[in-house]
Design a protein around this motif. Structure first.
Motif, PDB file in Angstrom:
ATOM      1  N   MET A   1     -28.481  -1.832  48.271  1.00 35.02           N
ATOM      2  CA  MET A   1     -29.198  -1.749  47.005  1.00 35.02           C
ATOM      3  C   MET A   1     -28.201  -1.697  45.850  1.00 35.02           C
ATOM      4  N   LYS A   2     -28.461  -2.484  44.824  1.00 28.16           N
ATOM      5  CA  LYS A   2     -27.593  -2.520  43.649  1.00 28.16           C
ATOM      6  C   LYS A   2     -28.198  -1.674  42.542  1.00 28.16           C
ATOM      7  N   ILE A   3     -27.388  -0.787  41.967  1.00 28.11           N
ATOM      8  CA  ILE A   3     -27.847   0.164  40.955  1.00 28.11           C
ATOM      9  C   ILE A   3     -27.110  -0.093  39.651  1.00 28.11           C
ATOM     10  N   GLY A   4     -27.852  -0.037  38.549  1.00 27.67           N
ATOM     11  CA  GLY A   4     -27.246  -0.072  37.232  1.00 27.67           C
ATOM     12  C   GLY A   4     -27.042   1.349  36.734  1.00 27.67           C
ATOM     13  N   VAL A   5     -25.818   1.703  36.385  1.00 33.28           N
ATOM     14  CA  VAL A   5     -25.480   3.047  35.924  1.00 33.28           C
ATOM     15  C   VAL A   5     -25.258   3.009  34.417  1.00 33.28           C
ATOM     16  N   ILE A   6     -26.028   3.799  33.683  1.00 26.43           N
ATOM     17  CA  ILE A   6     -25.825   3.925  32.239  1.00 26.43           C
ATOM     18  C   ILE A   6     -25.484   5.363  31.920  1.00 26.43           C
ATOM     19  N   ALA A   7     -24.497   5.547  31.044  1.00 29.67           N
ATOM     20  CA  ALA A   7     -24.066   6.899  30.683  1.00 29.67           C
ATOM     21  C   ALA A   7     -23.508   6.893  29.275  1.00 29.67           C
ATOM     22  N   GLY A   8     -22.988   8.044  28.861  1.00 34.35           N
ATOM     23  CA  GLY A   8     -22.563   8.200  27.485  1.00 34.35           C
ATOM     24  C   GLY A   8     -21.232   7.549  27.164  1.00 34.35           C
ATOM     25  N   THR A   9     -20.235   7.748  28.025  1.00 29.72           N
ATOM     26  CA  THR A   9     -18.892   7.245  27.762  1.00 29.72           C
ATOM     27  C   THR A   9     -18.413   6.409  28.947  1.00 29.72           C
ATOM     28  N   PRO A  10     -17.332   5.645  28.761  1.00 26.63           N
ATOM     29  CA  PRO A  10     -16.793   4.895  29.908  1.00 26.63           C
ATOM     30  C   PRO A  10     -16.396   5.783  31.081  1.00 26.63           C
ATOM     31  N   VAL A  11     -15.944   7.012  30.787  1.00 25.02           N
ATOM     32  CA  VAL A  11     -15.497   7.894  31.868  1.00 25.02           C
ATOM     33  C   VAL A  11     -16.669   8.333  32.738  1.00 25.02           C
ATOM     34  N   ASP A  12     -17.748   8.861  32.137  1.00 29.13           N
ATOM     35  CA  ASP A  12     -18.835   9.311  33.010  1.00 29.13           C
ATOM     36  C   ASP A  12     -19.624   8.138  33.578  1.00 29.13           C
ATOM     37  N   THR A  13     -19.604   6.982  32.904  1.00 30.98           N
ATOM     38  CA  THR A  13     -20.191   5.788  33.512  1.00 30.98           C
ATOM     39  C   THR A  13     -19.446   5.430  34.794  1.00 30.98           C
ATOM     40  N   GLN A  14     -18.121   5.465  34.734  1.00 31.05           N
ATOM     41  CA  GLN A  14     -17.338   5.163  35.934  1.00 31.05           C
ATOM     42  C   GLN A  14     -17.541   6.226  37.001  1.00 31.05           C
TER      43      GLN A  14
END
Length: 216
Positions: A1-14
């Motif tokens: 399953m492929k998931i799209g991750v959205i977060a506040g900054t590049p660090v927590d997105t990663q």
């Protein structure tokens, strides 16, 4: 399953991408801001613009094949109208707040570490909507987020920001669990768990379970 991750900054997105991959998922990401300071400003002052940016980012990941969206950010989840985000997307979208709704009725006194007070207020609101009798004690500790973004050692962060004393104060007033109300905080989870005897709630795995079940 492929998931799209959205977060506040590049660090927590990663961090969200890495966590999803560690649990056996394929993941891509979208960050809404460049750093924690910009993230906080957008969440407090530009909520509508932030919502539209989040919708655009999520749709882009869906177009790249994401089967579900993981909002890997407590403060983003609390700052925008998350129901409008979910309504705008054709796939299951899950946030840490969904997990807090599930666990709210299990606790009488909850303590919360949040990135900022904007996020803390949103987490408290969700908990009280599910369990009005729950007492919520919390702290917005944005400087800890800055330190994590800088890559400082977790043990050093735990000591320098006196997190043991803060945890001890929550335990001392009778809290029966501590919510890691920011997706940066698993970075210091080991130190927290080693020094508190109450339950530590990290919503990551339950969020992935909800997404996985949505496509079965």
């Amino acid at each position: 399953m492929k998931i799209g991750v959205i977060a506040g900054t590049p660090v927590d997105t990663q961090m969200g991408i890495d966590y999803a991959v560690s649990q056996g998922f394929e993941a891509i990401g979208f960050a809404c801001s460049r750093n924690p300071q910009e993230q906080t400003e957008m969440q407090v002052l530009y909520k509508e613009e932030l919502l539209q940016l989040a919708v655009k980012g999520c749709k882009s990941m869906i177009n790249q094949g994401a089967h579900g969206i993981l909002v890997y950010c407590n403060s983003l989840s609390a700052a925008i109208d998350i129901d409008r985000l979910k309504a705008a997307l054709p796939v299951c979208t899950v946030t840490p707040l969904d997990v807090y709704k599930l666990c709210a009725k299990e606790h009488d006194k909850l303590s919360v570490f949040a990135a900022n007070c904007q996020s803390l207020a949103g987490i408290e609101r969700v908990i009280l909507e599910e369990n009005p009798k729950c007492c919520v004690f919390g702290a917005g500790i944005l400087p800890v987020v800055f330190a994590i973004e800088e890559g400082l050692p977790s043990a050093e962060i735990y000591q320098n920001y006196h997190l043991k004393e803060l945890c001890d104060s929550f335990v001392g007033i009778g809290c029966d669990a501590l919510v890691l109300g920011c997706t940066h905080f698993p970075y210091i989870e080991k130190e927290i768990r080693e020094n508190v005897e109450i339950e530590v709630i990290n919503p990551g795995r339950q969020m992935l379970n909800i997404l996985e079940n949505s496509v079965k």
